[in-house]
Enzyme design. Structure first.
Site, PDB file in Angstrom:
ATOM      1  N   LYS A  24       0.837  -1.209   0.000  1.00 32.09           N
ATOM      2  CA  LYS A  24       0.000   0.000   0.000  1.00 32.09           C
ATOM      3  C   LYS A  24       0.869   1.256   0.000  1.00 32.09           C
ATOM      4  CE  LYS A  24      -2.824   0.858   3.665  1.00 32.09           C
ATOM      5  NZ  LYS A  24      -2.693   2.239   4.181  1.00 32.09           N
ATOM      6  N   SER A  25       1.850   1.301   0.886  1.00 34.38           N
ATOM      7  CA  SER A  25       2.697   2.510   0.989  1.00 34.38           C
ATOM      8  C   SER A  25       3.438   2.770  -0.322  1.00 34.38           C
ATOM      9  CB  SER A  25       3.739   2.332   2.092  1.00 34.38           C
ATOM     10  OG  SER A  25       3.114   2.248   3.340  1.00 34.38           O
ATOM     11  N   ARG A  29       3.124   5.887  -3.300  1.00 30.74           N
ATOM     12  CA  ARG A  29       4.294   6.692  -3.676  1.00 30.74           C
ATOM     13  C   ARG A  29       4.622   6.558  -5.163  1.00 30.74           C
ATOM     14  NH1 ARG A  29       4.156   5.626   1.659  1.00 30.74           N
ATOM     15  NH2 ARG A  29       5.374   6.897   3.112  1.00 30.74           N
ATOM     16  N   ARG A 124      -8.715  12.420  12.347  1.00 29.23           N
ATOM     17  CA  ARG A 124      -7.292  12.116  12.586  1.00 29.23           C
ATOM     18  C   ARG A 124      -6.455  13.388  12.535  1.00 29.23           C
ATOM     19  NH1 ARG A 124      -5.567   6.972   9.182  1.00 29.23           N
ATOM     20  NH2 ARG A 124      -3.744   7.196  10.516  1.00 29.23           N
ATOM     21  N   ASP A 317       1.718  -1.326  11.838  1.00 35.99           N
ATOM     22  CA  ASP A 317       0.438  -1.782  11.281  1.00 35.99           C
ATOM     23  C   ASP A 317       0.153  -3.256  11.581  1.00 35.99           C
ATOM     24  OD1 ASP A 317      -0.027   0.738  10.272  1.00 35.99           O
ATOM     25  OD2 ASP A 317       0.789   0.280   8.297  1.00 35.99           O
ATOM     26  N   ARG A 390      -7.617  -3.389   9.148  1.00 32.66           N
ATOM     27  CA  ARG A 390      -6.728  -4.350   9.833  1.00 32.66           C
ATOM     28  C   ARG A 390      -7.455  -5.067  10.975  1.00 32.66           C
ATOM     29  NH1 ARG A 390      -2.536  -3.635   6.623  1.00 32.66           N
ATOM     30  NH2 ARG A 390      -1.913  -1.518   6.147  1.00 32.66           N
TER      31      ARG A 390
END
Ligand code: S3P
Length: 435
Positions: A24-25, A29, A124, A317, A390
């Site tokens: 995902k990260s 990017r 958040r 995570d 998650r």
């Protein structure tokens, strides 16, 4: 009324091979750098989860041409200097990574935009990025007093800063580095504990002027970037659910292919090894600065462990699924220094404690972590995902070791990072492969 899904397997054993979906990260990017850079970028292995699709949509609204077929994405960008002002708000959905990294990108682009998100994201904290970005000269205003979404960002010229990151957060580091690409001078970010370095790797791959020395990352602004091809390795955070399942269930032995093994992300492997898990890593290679390989893992009775300090950002995570694993280990596992869990997609300390307690786990929440006493037989019951992907996957894996059916509240949130999760889980239970 929330959707419900009841999961029950009769004495499951996991075996087979699985190609893990894209990270995902790194997927975020790849789209970001491919859109900032002028020209063509092709991304393979992209994660088609909801969060990463939000990132694609934002760049389309900014005038970048992006086409996608499954895991392949083709980007053709005029370059950041020639983006157009979006006519509508930029909606980030549930994605904190999209929002915080885009704040850094949009701060130095020649466009004005408003970023919004869903109810969870709108609660958040964004001050962790707006404060340093304003130090660089960014024009960002929040429509709330507490610096929450929506954020209005008017692109402007930026100056380099030297920033000591008070939170061990890759999103904060990355927002500043992305802004640094457009800033006048050399922008540096120092971290007490090293967070994931995918931004640094991707900057190097696209030819940015970046270096990392002794915990300090520096980028010099102004260099024009051109499109590149990127291969996204599999997400170790997604693989972790099956690693834990195979470790917990007697007779299980699985092979996970294409797992990202960037050392800033492999804390879960270190913990599993310390607990006594049987893990073998093979076929290691490097692609665009990212390590990947095959993880072979089989059942072993596990010991408890203490997880704290510099290890936390390397497995942040994975802590929900590690908490489940700890319920089956022989003794008391302590997780501390992880207060960041309280500001994730949900308050993951409270949510994990409540969800696992609901199926009989012996777990206590602390201010900055959890204490888990094992081994505890888990019963069936209802586990709330609290809309957190998650937590939803943790509940599904809990059902494998529970004596009765587990009903997951709001399982659809799993699509955020792993749309094919249930298919892949069922494959391993049926001893099949998706290879
Ligand atoms: C991410 C960084 C981490 C992680 C998140 C993805 C990223 O967040 O929890 O899922 O891609 O940079 P923090 O930077 O808030 O720790």
């Amino acid at each position: 009324m929330d959707e419900l899904k009841t999961v029950h397997f009769n004495h499951p054993v996991l075996s087979g091979e699985l190609i893990v979906p894209g990270d995902k990260s790194i997927s975020h990017r790849a789209i970001m750098l491919g859109s900032i850079a002028k020209g063509k970028t092709e991304v393979t292995g992209f994660l088609d989860g909801e969060d990463c699709l939000r990132t694609i949509e934002m760049f389309k609204q900014l005038g970048v041409s992006i086409e996608r077929q499954g895991k392949n994405v083709w980007i053709d960008s005029p370059g950041l200097q020639d983006w157009k002002t979006p006519t509508d708000e930029l909606y980030a959905g549930n994605s904190g990574t999209t929002t915080r990294l885009m704040a850094g990108i949009l701060a130095g682009a020649h466009v004005t935009s408003v970023m919004t998100g869903d109810a969870s994201l709108s609660n958040r904290p964004m001050d962790r990025v707006t404060v340093p970005l304003r130090e660089m000269g960014a024009s960002i205003s929040s429509e709330t007093a507490s610096e929450l979404l929506p954020l209005r960002i008017k692109g402007t010229s930026l100056q380099a800063i030297d920033y000591q990151n008070p939170v061990g957060s890759a999103q904060v580091k990355s927002a500043i580095l992305f802004a640094g690409l457009q800033a006048d001078g050399t922008t540096s970010v120092r971290e007490k504990t090293t967070s994931r370095d995918h931004t640094e790797q991707m900057f190097k791959h696209f030819g940015a002027d970046i270096e990392s020395v002794d915990g300090k990352v520096s980028v010099t602004g102004g260099r024009a970037l051109t499109g590149r091809n990127v291969h996204v390795p599999g997400d170790i955070s997604s693989a972790a659910f099956f690693m834990v399942a195979a470790s917990m269930i007697e007779g299980s032995a699985i092979t996970l292919l294409n797992v990202g093994l960037n050392p800033t992300r492999t804390g879960v492997l270190d913990v599993l090894k310390e607990m006594g898990a049987s893990i073998e890593i093979t076929n290691e290679t490097d692609e665009n600065g990212e390590r990947l390989g095959t993880v072979n893992i089989s059942h072993q009775q596990l010991k408890p462990v203490e997880i704290s300090g510099a290890l936390i950002p390397r497995l942040i995570d994975e802590l929900p699924i590690i908490a489940l694993l700890a319920t089956q280990a022989d003794g008391t596992t302590v997780i501390k220094d992880a207060a960041e869990l309280r500001v994730k997609e949900t308050d993951r300390i409270a949510a994990v404690t409540e969800a696992l307690s609901a199926v009989g786990a012996n777990i206590e929440a602390t201010d900055d972590g959890m204490i888990i006493h094992g081994p505890t037989p888990l019963t069936g019951g209802t586990m709330d995902s609290y809309g957190d992907h998650r937590l939803g996957m943790m509940a599904a894996i809990a059902s494998l070791v529970a004596s009765g059916p587990v009903t997951i509240k709001d399982p659809a949130c799993i699509d955020i990072s792993y749309p094919a999760f249930f298919e892949d889980l069922e494959r391993l239970v049926r001893h099949e492969t998706n290879n």
